[in-house]
Design an enzyme around this catalytic site. Structure first.
Site, mmCIF file in Angstrom:
data_model
loop_
_atom_site.group_PDB
_atom_site.id
_atom_site.type_symbol
_atom_site.label_atom_id
_atom_site.label_comp_id
_atom_site.label_asym_id
_atom_site.label_seq_id
_atom_site.Cartn_x
_atom_site.Cartn_y
_atom_site.Cartn_z
ATOM 1 N N LYS A 173 0.857 -1.184 0.000
ATOM 2 C CA LYS A 173 0.000 0.000 0.000
ATOM 3 C C LYS A 173 0.895 1.235 0.000
ATOM 4 O O LYS A 173 1.784 1.340 0.854
ATOM 5 C CB LYS A 173 -0.902 0.048 1.214
ATOM 6 C CG LYS A 173 -1.603 1.393 1.369
ATOM 7 C CD LYS A 173 -2.737 1.335 2.315
ATOM 8 C CE LYS A 173 -2.327 1.182 3.740
ATOM 9 N NZ LYS A 173 -3.483 1.375 4.634
HETATM 10 C C1 5RP Z 1 -2.643 4.831 8.925
HETATM 11 C C2 5RP Z 1 -2.705 3.883 7.797
HETATM 12 C C3 5RP Z 1 -3.943 3.842 7.019
HETATM 13 O O1 5RP Z 1 -4.322 2.489 6.875
HETATM 14 C C4 5RP Z 1 -3.683 4.374 5.618
HETATM 15 O O2 5RP Z 1 -3.113 5.636 5.686
HETATM 16 C C5 5RP Z 1 -4.981 4.432 4.802
HETATM 17 O O3 5RP Z 1 -5.808 5.333 5.372
HETATM 18 P P1 5RP Z 1 -6.073 6.759 4.685
HETATM 19 O O4 5RP Z 1 -6.836 6.497 3.401
HETATM 20 O O5 5RP Z 1 -6.896 7.491 5.715
HETATM 21 O O6 5RP Z 1 -4.728 7.392 4.427
HETATM 22 O O7 5RP Z 1 -1.781 3.159 7.467
HETATM 23 O O8 5RP Z 1 -1.359 4.894 9.401
#
Ligand code: 5RP
Length: 262
Positions: A173
Site C-alpha cells: 500500500k
Molecule cells: C494509517 C494507515 C492507514 O491504513 C492508511 O493511511 C490508509 O488510510 P487513509 O486512506 O486514511 O490514508 O496506514 O497509518
C-alpha cells in the site's frame, strides 16, 4: 505461493475484477480516537456491505466487528508509537502470527519507514513477518509510510514499493503521485493506494480513478470514506471506480444520488 496464501489473497483482491476496495480503520493504533473513528463499531457497520476487506487493529476487530461477519480482515500488526512523539518510524511488531491466525485474518499489515532513522528495523520487521507469513500461508501487506523528511514523489515511492516487493511482501500500500504508473511498472506485486488526508469527494474519486488507470489494483482508503459527511455514498462511488471502471463524473453522480436518497 501455496493454496492457502492464494485463497486468502483472493478474498481481498477479488478474482472477478482483480481489484479491491479495502476500508482502512487502523488509524487509532497511533492517532487514538481520530475524527470519524470515535466509535469504530458505529463507523464500520454501515460500510461493511460495500467493503471487500477491512484493515484494522486486533483491538478494534475484537471489540467492534461482529465475528459472524464474513469480511476478510487485513490485520495491522505493527505499532508501538503515538502521535505524541516525533519518532513515528520506531515501530515494532505488536501482534504474533499465532494471534493473527486465531483471529482468522486474510492478511497481516505493517508499516515500513524507508529513509527514516528506523529504516533497518522496520524492513527487518517486514522480512521476519514474511518468513512467518510464508510458513502459515498468511499474505503480508507492506504499508509505505512517508517520513516527514521524505517527498511523496515517484522516485521515493518507487523505491519503497520495490524494496517491499524484494523483501517478499505479497502486496503493498502506498500513495498516489505524479507518474504513478512508474511506481506500478517497477513493482512486481499488486499495489493499492491509501487515500491520505480528507479531500473533497470528487477529488478523492479522481485520486482513485487515476490510480486505477495507472495500474493500482485498488484502494485501502480510510479518511476519505469515514470522514465524508456521507461515508456510505462515498464507498459506493469508490467501488464504482474500482470495480466498474466508472469515470469520475459517473462515480460522483452516484455519490450524489446515494447521498440524496438517504
Ligand atoms: C494509517 C494507515 C492507514 O491504513 C492508511 O493511511 C490508509 O488510510 P487513509 O486512506 O486514511 O490514508 O496506514 O497509518
Amino acid at each position: 505461493m501455496d493454496w492457502g496464501m492464494k485463497n486468502r489473497l483472493s478474498r481481498i483482491i477479488k478474482p472477478d475484477t482483480g481489484r479491491t476496495v479495502m476500508l482502512a480503520v487502523d488509524h487509532g493504533y497511533f492517532l487514538g480516537p481520530t475524527s470519524g473513528l470515535e466509535n469504530p463499531r458505529k463507523t464500520i457497520a454501515p460500510l461493511l456491505p460495500h467493503t471487500d476487506a477491512l484493515m484494522l487493529t486486533r483491538g478494534v476487530l475484537r471489540t467492534s466487528v461482529d465475528p459472524n461477519n464474513d469480511i476478510p480482515v487485513v490485520l495491522r500488526v505493527s505499532g508501538g508509537t503515538s502521535i505524541l512523539k516525533e519518532n513515528l518510524d520506531n515501530e515494532g511488531i505488536t501482534v504474533s502470527m499465532k494471534d493473527a491466525i486465531r483471529l482468522n485474518v486474510a492478511a497481516v499489515a505493517l508499516s515500513i519507514f524507508v529513509g527514516s532513522d528506523h529504516e533497518k528495523e522496520t524492513l527487518l520487521n517486514l522480512a521476519n513477518l514474511v518468513n512467518e507469513g510464508e510458513e502459515y500461508g498468511i499474505p503480508v501487506l507492506a504499508v509505505t509510510a512517508v517520513g516527514k523528511k521524505m517527498a511523496r514523489d515517484v522516485r521515493y515511492l518507487s523505491l519503497c514499493c520495490r524494496i517491499a516487493a524484494e523483501l517478499g511482501a505479497h502486496f503493498v500500500k502506498t500513495y498516489y503521485c505524479d507518474e504513478f504508473e512508474k511506481v506500478v511498472e517497477s513493482c512486481p506485486i499488486p499495489v493499492v493506494i491509501a487515500g491520505g488526508k480528507k479531500l473533497p469527494e470528487r477529488e478523492a474519486l479522481k485520486l482513485a480513478f487515476d490510480a486505477i488507470q495507472k495500474g493500482a489494483v485498488g484502494v485501502d482508503m480510510g479518511r476519505n470514506i469515514f470522514q465524508s459527511d456521507h461515508p456510505v455514498a462515498m464507498i459506493q462511488a469508490v467501488r464504482a471506480v474500482v470495480h466498474e471502471n466508472a469515470s469520475v463524473d459517473q462515480a460522483y453522480d452516484l455519490f450524489e444520488s446515494v447521498k440524496s436518497s438517504k
